[in-house]
Scaffold this active site. Structure first.
Site, PDB file in Angstrom:
ATOM      1  N   GLU A 180       0.837  -1.208   0.000  1.00  0.00           N
ATOM      2  CA  GLU A 180       0.000   0.000   0.000  1.00  0.00           C
ATOM      3  C   GLU A 180       0.870   1.256   0.000  1.00  0.00           C
ATOM      4  O   GLU A 180       0.529   2.254  -0.624  1.00  0.00           O
ATOM      5  CB  GLU A 180      -0.931   0.014   1.216  1.00  0.00           C
ATOM      6  CG  GLU A 180      -1.960  -1.104   1.227  1.00  0.00           C
ATOM      7  CD  GLU A 180      -2.967  -0.994   0.090  1.00  0.00           C
ATOM      8  OE1 GLU A 180      -2.542  -1.111  -1.074  1.00  0.00           O
ATOM      9  OE2 GLU A 180      -4.165  -0.810   0.362  1.00  0.00           O
ATOM     10  N   THR A 211      -5.461   7.206  -5.596  1.00  0.00           N
ATOM     11  CA  THR A 211      -5.533   7.357  -4.135  1.00  0.00           C
ATOM     12  C   THR A 211      -4.626   8.493  -3.678  1.00  0.00           C
ATOM     13  O   THR A 211      -5.019   9.301  -2.823  1.00  0.00           O
ATOM     14  CB  THR A 211      -5.124   6.034  -3.447  1.00  0.00           C
ATOM     15  OG1 THR A 211      -6.038   5.028  -3.861  1.00  0.00           O
ATOM     16  CG2 THR A 211      -5.178   6.148  -1.937  1.00  0.00           C
TER      17      THR A 211
HETATM   18  N1  HSE Z   1      -8.299   4.834   3.540  1.00  0.00           N
HETATM   19  C1  HSE Z   1      -7.742   4.954   2.231  1.00  0.00           C
HETATM   20  C2  HSE Z   1      -8.157   6.283   1.649  1.00  0.00           C
HETATM   21  C3  HSE Z   1      -8.256   3.822   1.384  1.00  0.00           C
HETATM   22  O1  HSE Z   1      -9.334   6.605   1.742  1.00  0.00           O
HETATM   23  O2  HSE Z   1      -7.319   6.997   1.125  1.00  0.00           O
HETATM   24  C4  HSE Z   1      -7.745   3.835  -0.016  1.00  0.00           C
HETATM   25  O3  HSE Z   1      -8.340   2.756  -0.723  1.00  0.00           O
END
Ligand code: HSE
Length: 308
Positions: free
Chosen positions: A130, A183
């Site tokens: 991630e 993201t």
């Molecule tokens: N919690 C993360 C975000 C998840 O919202 O940026 C990304 O899939």
């Protein structure tokens, strides 16, 4: 005898679940990637096949490679692994594409070497994937992929993941409008501070959602699926978001919000029939606007990654 090769299903996941930015997530049943992981005498990790998406295959550029190396660095195993990745989850869709690859790799490796690591340690390794994908090692997609069902990241330092009960009649509907939202970009636009007023609303909802999930109180789950902090900012990046949400709620969804960092929009419903009606209501909105989409209706996946 332990086998030298396994094929696994790695579920798609919905992170945040509205009120729980970076801490809440759930695993889906109907959507996921497949991976084949093989032990090799040669050390290190090689991605030997990648189908379905155009993603880098170099170990250090691939989330499965990086997560796998994090595991190897802490393992006594003196061989290596080859990985084949069959992507079904589109990258940048908001349903945990990178998390599926990262978790699938480390979960399968752990199985092949006799399970020396706990699920929590696997979450830690997968978080390195991630970090590569979004610049932040968030755990809210990788935790439900590994533990199954709903999970809460109670703390990041130290890492503490709590598995939450999954009410049996809960179904998710997810629509993925075919626009890309990275993201990293959708994190950059967020404010770094929140007001006390918003905090009060938000932690009230997180508590309500957890209580609703454990007591299987579907109305309470629905009332708690609110986000006063992230959704108002991120929803601007998703065309038709307000209309999709309005129609989903009108059709009987318990709640509706952005899936992870978007652009996918998710709704939770009690029962498959309502979840299917919600899918129809959501697709009607995008048909009218003229945006292509993928649509999924899925039971919550209580088990997480599995051998297939
Ligand atoms: N919690 C993360 C975000 C998840 O919202 O940026 C990304 O899939």
């Amino acid at each position: 005898m332990q086998s030298n090769e396994i094929r696994v299903f790695c579920p798609a996941t919905i992170a945040n679940v509205s009120c729980g930015f970076d801490v809440l997530g759930l695993a889906l049943d109907a959507v996921g990637d497949e991976m084949v992981v093989k032990k090799t005498v040669e050390k290190g990790i090689k991605i030997t096949k990648l189908t379905g998406q155009n993603l880098p295959m170099e170990t250090l550029q691939n989330v499965a490679g990086v997560a796998g190396l994090a595991l190897l660095a802490e393992s006594d195993y003196d061989g290596g692994f080859e990985i084949e990745i069959y992507k079904k989850i589109k990258a940048g869709s908001g349903i945990g594409s990178s998390a599926a690859s990262s978790t699938g790799a480390v979960w399968a490796m752990n199985e092949l070497i006799g399970k020396p690591f706990t699920p929590l340690q696997l979450v830690k390794f997968a978080m390195e994937g991630e970090r590569l994908a979004s610049g932040v090692a968030h755990a809210d997609n990788v935790a439900p992929a590994i533990f199954g069902g709903f999970t809460l990241v109670r703390s990041y330092t130290p890492l503490d993941v709590v598995k939450i009960n999954t009410p049996p009649e809960l179904y998710a509907t997810v629509i993925h409008p075919q626009i890309e939202v990275k993201t990293s970009d959708s994190r950059r636009i967020l404010k770094t501070t929140i007001s006390l007023e918003d905090g009060i609303k938000q932690w009230g909802n997180v508590g309500g959602l957890i209580a609703g999930l454990f007591t299987e109180d579907y109305e309470l789950i629905g009332r708690s699926l609110e986000d006063h902090i992230v959704e108002p900012i991120r929803s601007i990046l998703i065309p038709g978001f307000d209309k999709v949400k309005e129609k989903a709620l009108e059709t009987g969804a318990l709640g509706c919000g952005i899936s992870g960092s978007g652009p996918s929009i998710y709704a939770l419903s009690k029962g498959e029939a309502i979840a299917n009606n919600v899918a129809k209501a959501m697709t009607d909105v995008y048909d009218k606007i003229g945006i292509d989409y993928d649509i999924h209706v899925s039971k919550i996946n209580a088990k997480g990654i599995k051998i297939i």
